[in-house]
Scaffold this motif. Structure first.
Motif, mmCIF file in Angstrom:
data_model
loop_
_atom_site.group_PDB
_atom_site.id
_atom_site.type_symbol
_atom_site.label_atom_id
_atom_site.label_comp_id
_atom_site.label_asym_id
_atom_site.label_seq_id
_atom_site.Cartn_x
_atom_site.Cartn_y
_atom_site.Cartn_z
ATOM 1 N N VAL A 15 0.857 -1.188 0.000
ATOM 2 C CA VAL A 15 0.000 0.000 0.000
ATOM 3 C C VAL A 15 0.892 1.236 0.000
ATOM 4 C CG1 VAL A 15 -1.852 1.255 1.169
ATOM 5 C CG2 VAL A 15 -1.798 -1.258 1.254
ATOM 6 N N HIS A 16 0.793 2.026 -1.049
ATOM 7 C CA HIS A 16 1.582 3.249 -1.192
ATOM 8 C C HIS A 16 0.836 4.388 -0.502
ATOM 9 C CE1 HIS A 16 3.548 6.366 -4.157
ATOM 10 N NE2 HIS A 16 3.853 6.588 -2.888
ATOM 11 N N ILE A 50 6.455 3.701 -7.943
ATOM 12 C CA ILE A 50 5.977 3.045 -6.728
ATOM 13 C C ILE A 50 4.471 2.798 -6.803
ATOM 14 C CG2 ILE A 50 5.740 3.233 -4.226
ATOM 15 C CD1 ILE A 50 8.610 2.845 -5.129
ATOM 16 N N ALA A 51 3.717 3.804 -7.244
ATOM 17 C CA ALA A 51 2.258 3.659 -7.320
ATOM 18 C C ALA A 51 1.854 2.547 -8.278
ATOM 19 C CB ALA A 51 1.625 4.978 -7.745
ATOM 20 N N ALA A 78 -0.509 7.611 -12.550
ATOM 21 C CA ALA A 78 0.182 6.334 -12.769
ATOM 22 C C ALA A 78 -0.643 5.169 -12.222
ATOM 23 C CB ALA A 78 1.555 6.364 -12.112
ATOM 24 N N ALA A 79 -1.257 5.363 -11.053
ATOM 25 C CA ALA A 79 -2.105 4.318 -10.472
ATOM 26 C C ALA A 79 -3.291 4.026 -11.382
ATOM 27 C CB ALA A 79 -2.579 4.737 -9.088
ATOM 28 N N ASN A 80 -3.923 5.069 -11.905
ATOM 29 C CA ASN A 80 -5.046 4.878 -12.828
ATOM 30 C C ASN A 80 -4.627 4.062 -14.049
ATOM 31 O OD1 ASN A 80 -6.746 8.119 -12.414
ATOM 32 N ND2 ASN A 80 -6.745 6.295 -11.140
ATOM 33 N N LYS A 81 -3.472 4.380 -14.607
ATOM 34 C CA LYS A 81 -2.987 3.658 -15.787
ATOM 35 C C LYS A 81 -2.713 2.195 -15.477
ATOM 36 C CE LYS A 81 -0.943 7.644 -18.170
ATOM 37 N NZ LYS A 81 0.318 8.275 -18.638
ATOM 38 N N ALA A 82 -2.280 1.918 -14.253
ATOM 39 C CA ALA A 82 -1.959 0.549 -13.848
ATOM 40 C C ALA A 82 -3.154 -0.163 -13.222
ATOM 41 C CB ALA A 82 -0.793 0.559 -12.866
ATOM 42 N N ASP A 83 -4.316 0.480 -13.194
ATOM 43 C CA ASP A 83 -5.535 -0.081 -12.610
ATOM 44 C C ASP A 83 -5.360 -0.362 -11.115
ATOM 45 O OD1 ASP A 83 -8.220 -0.723 -12.883
ATOM 46 O OD2 ASP A 83 -7.820 -2.846 -13.258
ATOM 47 N N VAL A 84 -4.637 0.529 -10.443
ATOM 48 C CA VAL A 84 -4.443 0.437 -8.999
ATOM 49 C C VAL A 84 -5.472 1.335 -8.316
ATOM 50 C CG1 VAL A 84 -2.849 0.975 -7.099
ATOM 51 C CG2 VAL A 84 -1.981 -0.052 -9.213
ATOM 52 N N PRO A 85 -6.251 0.832 -7.366
ATOM 53 C CA PRO A 85 -7.259 1.661 -6.695
ATOM 54 C C PRO A 85 -6.639 2.810 -5.915
ATOM 55 C CG PRO A 85 -7.027 -0.456 -5.587
ATOM 56 C CD PRO A 85 -6.244 -0.552 -6.849
ATOM 57 N N VAL A 86 -7.347 3.947 -5.899
ATOM 58 C CA VAL A 86 -6.859 5.158 -5.240
ATOM 59 C C VAL A 86 -7.845 5.586 -4.163
ATOM 60 C CG1 VAL A 86 -6.166 7.571 -5.536
ATOM 61 C CG2 VAL A 86 -5.703 5.895 -7.354
ATOM 62 N N VAL A 87 -7.328 5.834 -2.955
ATOM 63 C CA VAL A 87 -8.121 6.361 -1.837
ATOM 64 C C VAL A 87 -7.689 7.802 -1.606
ATOM 65 C CG1 VAL A 87 -8.643 6.155 0.631
ATOM 66 C CG2 VAL A 87 -8.309 4.081 -0.768
ATOM 67 N N LEU A 88 -8.666 8.702 -1.473
ATOM 68 C CA LEU A 88 -8.375 10.110 -1.168
ATOM 69 C C LEU A 88 -8.930 10.459 0.202
ATOM 70 C CD1 LEU A 88 -7.393 12.970 -1.932
ATOM 71 C CD2 LEU A 88 -9.651 13.353 -2.957
ATOM 72 N N ASP A 89 -8.067 11.002 1.055
ATOM 73 C CA ASP A 89 -8.469 11.508 2.373
ATOM 74 C C ASP A 89 -8.266 13.021 2.352
ATOM 75 O OD1 ASP A 89 -8.793 12.193 5.042
ATOM 76 O OD2 ASP A 89 -7.756 10.403 5.794
ATOM 77 N N PRO A 90 -9.354 13.794 2.167
ATOM 78 C CA PRO A 90 -9.239 15.250 2.023
ATOM 79 C C PRO A 90 -9.184 15.960 3.376
ATOM 80 C CG PRO A 90 -11.513 14.616 1.739
ATOM 81 C CD PRO A 90 -10.746 13.340 2.002
ATOM 82 N N VAL A 91 -8.149 15.694 4.136
ATOM 83 C CA VAL A 91 -8.048 16.187 5.515
ATOM 84 C C VAL A 91 -8.176 17.713 5.556
ATOM 85 C CG1 VAL A 91 -6.586 16.322 7.560
ATOM 86 C CG2 VAL A 91 -6.561 14.253 6.144
ATOM 87 N N GLY A 92 -9.131 18.195 6.348
ATOM 88 C CA GLY A 92 -9.289 19.626 6.557
ATOM 89 C C GLY A 92 -9.505 20.425 5.291
#
Length: 268
Positions: A15-16, A50-51, A78-92
């Motif tokens: 997990v990156h 890495i992603a 890069a994650a999208n191109k590699a079909d790697v799921p992305v989590v976004l934490d929009p802190v504050g």
């Protein structure tokens, strides 16, 4: 979806985490305890590599910088191109116009699988009136389900809103998780680590199981919090027992203590 817990501990998904400076150590240790394999890479020169080899990418804007945003977008693309799921934490995200602008830039450039935040952060993305200060959840008159559904539809993703009751939706099916304790809010980085844990569970799921993975992550996290509170005398000892609890959680414990209510649609 308890098999995801077992699968994580066998496969140790990479997990990156591009998380914030305040919580990086706890996020790394928490993921290790749960059974995942964390990598914390931030340099724009390497994040794409890495992603693309990771099983999930977690973007956290807690300690935001211009260089960090650039690197997050490079990693996310890069994650999208590699079909790697992305989590976004929009802190504050509501704390400054700069944060709002940069989160929207990330969301415009990167297809995210999950947006996880507190009610104040999700309200900001939904563009509804909400009273919040800094990273606090705050309060408002719009229902959590309404604003979560609005964000889920706008960005075509899963939205998880953490609070006294966690609410999760993809706009078509929803769930409430009632596991957890208020003491979790007194330890810095609990939400940030939860985003990482969500990434780890998603990494172990196939594409039809993603919302189940997010639900399982929240329930498991809350169960660990409940056990840690029983063993602790305050925030400091809670943090230690919580880390141990992540490592010691079993499938039978999860099955016995989970408090999940699911339904079709957004509103019950």
């Amino acid at each position: 979806m308890t098999h995801l817990l077992e699968k994580m501990r066998v496969n140790n998904p990479l997990v990156h985490n591009m998380t914030n400076q305040v919580v990086a150590n706890d996020v790394a240790n928490g993921l290790l305890a749960m059974g995942a394999s964390p990598v914390m890479a931030y340099a724009v020169e390497e994040v794409a590599n890495i992603a693309s080899i990771s099983k999930a990418l977690v973007l956290n804007i807690g300690t935001l910088t211009s260089a960090g945003v650039e690197a997050m977008m490079v990693a996310g693309i890069a994650a999208n191109k590699a079909d790697v799921p992305v989590v976004l934490d929009p802190v504050g995200v509501g704390a400054s116009s700069y944060r709002q602008e940069k989160v929207r830039e990330i969301l415009a450039a990167v297809k995210v699988t999950l947006i996880r935040g507190n009610s104040g952060e999700i309200a900001n993305l939904a563009e509804v009136e909400w009273q919040a200060k800094g990273v606090d959840a705050g309060q408002g008159k719009v229902s959590v389900s309404e604003m979560a559904n609005k964000v889920a539809q706008r960005f075509n993703c899963i939205v998880a809103v953490s609070g006294e009751v966690d609410y999760i939706t993809n706009g078509r099916e929803s769930a409430e998780i009632r596991n957890g304790v208020s003491l979790m809010a007194q330890v810095t980085g609990m939400g940030c680590l939860l985003s990482g844990i969500c990434g780890a569970f998603i990494a172990c799921a196939n594409k039809t199981e993603v919302i189940e993975a997010v639900i399982t992550a929240h329930a498991a996290y809350g169960i660990v919090g409940e056990k840690a509170k029983q063993q602790s005398n305050g925030p400091g000892s809670f943090r230690v027992h919580f880390m141990d609890g992540l490592a010691n959680l079993t499938v039978p414990q999860y099955q016995q203590h989970k408090k999940i209510n699911r339904w079709e649609g957004v509103v019950k």
